[in-house]
Structure formats: C-alpha cells, structure tokens
Design an enzyme around this catalytic site. Structure first.
Site, short mmCIF file in Angstrom:
data_model
loop_
_atom_site.label_atom_id
_atom_site.label_comp_id
_atom_site.label_asym_id
_atom_site.label_seq_id
_atom_site.Cartn_x
_atom_site.Cartn_y
_atom_site.Cartn_z
N ASN A 6 0.86 -1.19 0.00
CA ASN A 6 0.00 0.00 0.00
C ASN A 6 0.90 1.24 0.00
OD1 ASN A 6 -1.41 2.28 1.06
ND2 ASN A 6 -3.07 0.92 1.67
N ASP A 8 -0.11 4.48 -0.19
CA ASP A 8 -0.80 5.72 0.21
C ASP A 8 0.13 6.70 0.93
OD1 ASP A 8 -3.12 4.58 -0.72
OD2 ASP A 8 -3.96 4.16 1.26
N HIS A 9 1.01 6.15 1.78
CA HIS A 9 1.82 7.04 2.62
C HIS A 9 2.89 7.81 1.84
CE1 HIS A 9 0.08 6.41 6.57
NE2 HIS A 9 -0.24 5.22 6.10
N ARG A 17 3.64 18.86 1.11
CA ARG A 17 4.22 20.03 0.43
C ARG A 17 3.50 20.39 -0.87
NH1 ARG A 17 9.41 21.97 1.75
NH2 ARG A 17 9.37 22.00 4.02
N HIS A 42 -5.74 3.66 -1.78
CA HIS A 42 -7.06 3.98 -1.24
C HIS A 42 -7.45 5.38 -1.71
CE1 HIS A 42 -9.68 4.31 2.69
NE2 HIS A 42 -10.36 4.56 1.60
N ARG A 44 -9.57 8.02 -1.03
CA ARG A 44 -10.51 8.45 0.03
C ARG A 44 -11.40 9.58 -0.47
NH1 ARG A 44 -9.31 7.10 5.56
NH2 ARG A 44 -10.84 8.71 6.01
N ARG A 48 -7.18 12.80 1.08
CA ARG A 48 -6.08 13.28 1.92
C ARG A 48 -4.72 12.79 1.43
NH1 ARG A 48 -7.10 10.06 7.53
NH2 ARG A 48 -9.08 11.15 7.36
N HIS A 49 -4.71 11.71 0.65
CA HIS A 49 -3.42 11.27 0.08
C HIS A 49 -3.53 10.98 -1.41
CE1 HIS A 49 -5.27 7.50 1.30
NE2 HIS A 49 -4.92 7.61 2.57
N GLU A 69 -8.82 0.52 -3.04
CA GLU A 69 -9.74 0.57 -1.90
C GLU A 69 -10.62 1.80 -2.03
OE1 GLU A 69 -7.38 0.81 1.59
OE2 GLU A 69 -6.42 -1.11 1.25
N THR A 99 -6.98 6.59 10.36
CA THR A 99 -6.90 5.54 9.35
C THR A 99 -8.17 4.71 9.46
OG1 THR A 99 -5.59 3.67 8.52
CG2 THR A 99 -5.57 4.02 10.91
N THR A 100 -8.33 3.72 8.56
CA THR A 100 -9.57 2.94 8.55
C THR A 100 -9.75 2.20 9.87
OG1 THR A 100 -9.04 2.56 6.23
CG2 THR A 100 -10.89 1.33 7.13
N GLU A 150 -11.24 -9.19 2.96
CA GLU A 150 -9.97 -8.84 3.59
C GLU A 150 -10.27 -8.71 5.08
OE1 GLU A 150 -7.51 -5.81 1.87
OE2 GLU A 150 -6.50 -5.42 3.77
N HIS A 213 -3.97 -4.39 7.82
CA HIS A 213 -4.09 -3.27 8.75
C HIS A 213 -3.21 -3.49 9.97
CE1 HIS A 213 -5.47 0.35 10.57
NE2 HIS A 213 -6.06 0.64 9.44
N GLY A 214 -2.22 -2.62 10.10
CA GLY A 214 -1.35 -2.67 11.27
C GLY A 214 -0.33 -3.80 11.22
N GLY A 235 1.05 -1.34 4.41
CA GLY A 235 1.46 -0.01 3.97
C GLY A 235 2.35 0.71 4.94
N GLN A 236 1.77 1.20 6.04
CA GLN A 236 2.46 2.11 6.94
C GLN A 236 3.83 1.60 7.38
OE1 GLN A 236 3.04 2.03 10.43
NE2 GLN A 236 3.69 4.17 10.60
N1 PXP Z 1 -5.92 -2.98 4.04
C1 PXP Z 1 -6.90 -2.04 4.09
C2 PXP Z 1 -8.26 -2.42 3.63
C3 PXP Z 1 -6.62 -0.73 4.53
O1 PXP Z 1 -7.61 0.18 4.58
C4 PXP Z 1 -5.31 -0.41 4.91
C5 PXP Z 1 -4.99 0.99 5.35
O2 PXP Z 1 -5.18 1.89 4.30
C6 PXP Z 1 -4.32 -1.40 4.82
C7 PXP Z 1 -4.66 -2.69 4.41
C8 PXP Z 1 -2.90 -1.14 5.17
O3 PXP Z 1 -2.78 -0.88 6.53
P1 PXP Z 1 -1.39 -0.41 7.13
O4 PXP Z 1 -1.05 0.91 6.48
O5 PXP Z 1 -1.65 -0.30 8.59
O6 PXP Z 1 -0.38 -1.46 6.78
#
Ligand code: PXP
Length: 260
Positions: A6, A8-9, A17, A42, A44, A48-49, A69, A99-100, A150, A213-214, A235-236
C-alpha cells in the site's frame, strides 16, 4: 503469500508540500522491482493522500495488479468503475479518522453494499470486502456477492504492539494499556483465533482471503501461520521502515553536494 504494498503514505508525504516529491510512480516502480505482488491504494473521499490523477497514472503504468480501496460513496464508485482496477476493496470511511477503523458494517448497510458490488461487477471488477474477523461478517460478505474478504487485523496488531513493542505506548487513550499482561496475552490469542476461524470459514465458502491493517515486521509471522490467508496488504510499516533504510544514504548524498 501475495504481498500487496500500500503506497498511500508516499502520497501523504507528497501532500505535505503539494509538490510532486516523492513521486508516487517512482514508489510504484520500486515496489514492483522489489518483489511486491500487487499495488494497493485507497482513494478516500477527502482525498487526503491519493488523488484522482494518481489512480489514472497508476492504472496506466502499473505492471502489477492494482487493488483499489474505496468507500461505497456513489461518486467514488463511478470513478473506480471507470478506472477498472484489477480489484476493488470496499472499506468504511469516516472523515475524522486517522486511518480505517474497523471493518465494513455489512449488517446495517446491506443494500448500499450490495448496490456497490453490483455497480463494480457491471464494470467487470471483482470485489473484496474489508470486514472484521467474525464468522457472521464473512457469511454476510458471501451473501452480498463479494468474491473476496480482507480480514481487518487492526485489533490483533494493537494488542500485539502492547505486548511486544513500544508502538502504542504514546497513545494514552488506549485503555487496554492498563490491563495486566496475562489479560493482554488472552486477548491476543482470541484475536488470532478470530482471524484464523474467519479465514478458514471464508475459504470454505469459496471466498478468497486477504488480511491487512497494522501488520509490520514484528507481527507478520503470525499471519504466515494461517494457510487460508493468501494475501496481505501492508502499507504504513513498509513506508516507515523505508525512511530509515534510506535516510543514511539521503544524508550522505546531500552532504556530498554541500561539501567544499
Ligand atoms: N488494508 C486495508 C483495507 C486498509 O484500509 C489499509 C490501510 O489503508 C491497509 C490494508 C494497510 O494498513 P497499514 O497501512 O496499517 O499497513
């Protein structure tokens, strides 16, 4: 196991910026060259990103399948349908969230989710639902017509962090931090068991199973033990680690340019 990266970050950093740095397409190429199996982004509602143009560019340039997403908002669904990603993952969205948080409410929004799935299917896009790891949510996902679920691993990841790392300790609003260790251990086992049972049930129902997630470098091994899960979206933690695997070289390069 398939790894969906992911990115997004990268867009979060760029939006800080509002210049094209870091360039999301560079992140796409690097993820692709480094062994990612899929790109996850994602779009959104609050943008935001990831921006609409990112979706267009990523769809045009990605050699990897794209998992897009999105919420069940109709305007967003229209954009997703036009872009034709390899898969759409429906997620809940709240404007104020960091976050979600939590999975889709597949019980109270049945009609809306069913409509969203039908719209996406009309555009020939397979659909995954991001749900909490419960048997009921998995069963309802099947009934609503999704091809995949998921499983939300956030609850597991939070408890894991409380037990095994310092990650959550700056968040004083987490009341579980005051729980005794043995209680956290029990909750961790329960969270893992929920994910495992939900994954096995989804597989039995012929749903593909992802989790996310996480997830990070410390806890991902727990997911590797669950055979029914065939894909992780992360992602993160990857983007956070890339700062430190790359920071030294970035400072060296600037030092060399500013030395005389
Ligand atoms: N899966 C879904 C459906 C998500 O919404 C997210 C966060 O955008 C992730 C995975 C990735 O989560 P993380 O950034 O915590 O790894």
């Amino acid at each position: 196991m398939k790894l969906g990266v992911n990115i997004d970050h990268i867009a979060v950093l760029r939006e800080a910026r509002r210049v094209n740095d870091p360039d999301i397409l560079e992140a796409l190429y690097i993820a692709c060259e480094s062994g990612a199996d899929q790109i996850t982004i994602h779009l959104r509602e609050d943008r935001r990103h990831i921006q609409d143009r990112d979706v267009v560019n990523i769809m045009a340039h990605s050699k990897l399948p794209v998992n897009l997403e999105c919420s069940i908002n109709r305007e967003i669904l229209q954009i997703v349908s036009q872009q034709k990603p390899h898969r759409a993952t429906l997620v809940p969205e709240k404007r104020e969230e960091v976050t979600t948080e939590g999975g889709l409410d597949v019980f109270n929004y049945q009609d809306e989710i069913k409509y969203a799935i039908e719209q996406l299917h009309d555009a020939l896009i397979p659909v995954s639902l991001f749900v909490d790891p419960t048997l009921e949510a998995v069963e309802m996902s099947k009934e609503l017509g999704a091809e995949m679920v998921e499983l939300h691993t956030g609850a597991f990841a939070n408890i894991f962090a409380m037990l095994h790392s310092n990650l959550s300790h700056s968040n004083h609003s987490i009341k579980e931090l005051e729980l005794p260790r043995y209680e956290l251990e029990t909750r961790l086992q329960k969270a893992l068991e929920d994910i495992k049972r939900s994954a096995m049930y989804a597989k039995e129902l012929d749903l593909e199973v992802a989790a996310g997630h996480g997830l990070n470098y410390h806890n991902v091994n727990e997911m590797m033990q669950i055979n029914a899960i065939t894909e992780l979206n992360i992602g993160q933690s990857i983007i956070a680690r890339s700062v430190f695997t790359g920071l030294s070289e970035a400072v060296r390069q600037m030092k060399s340019l500013t030395s005389r």
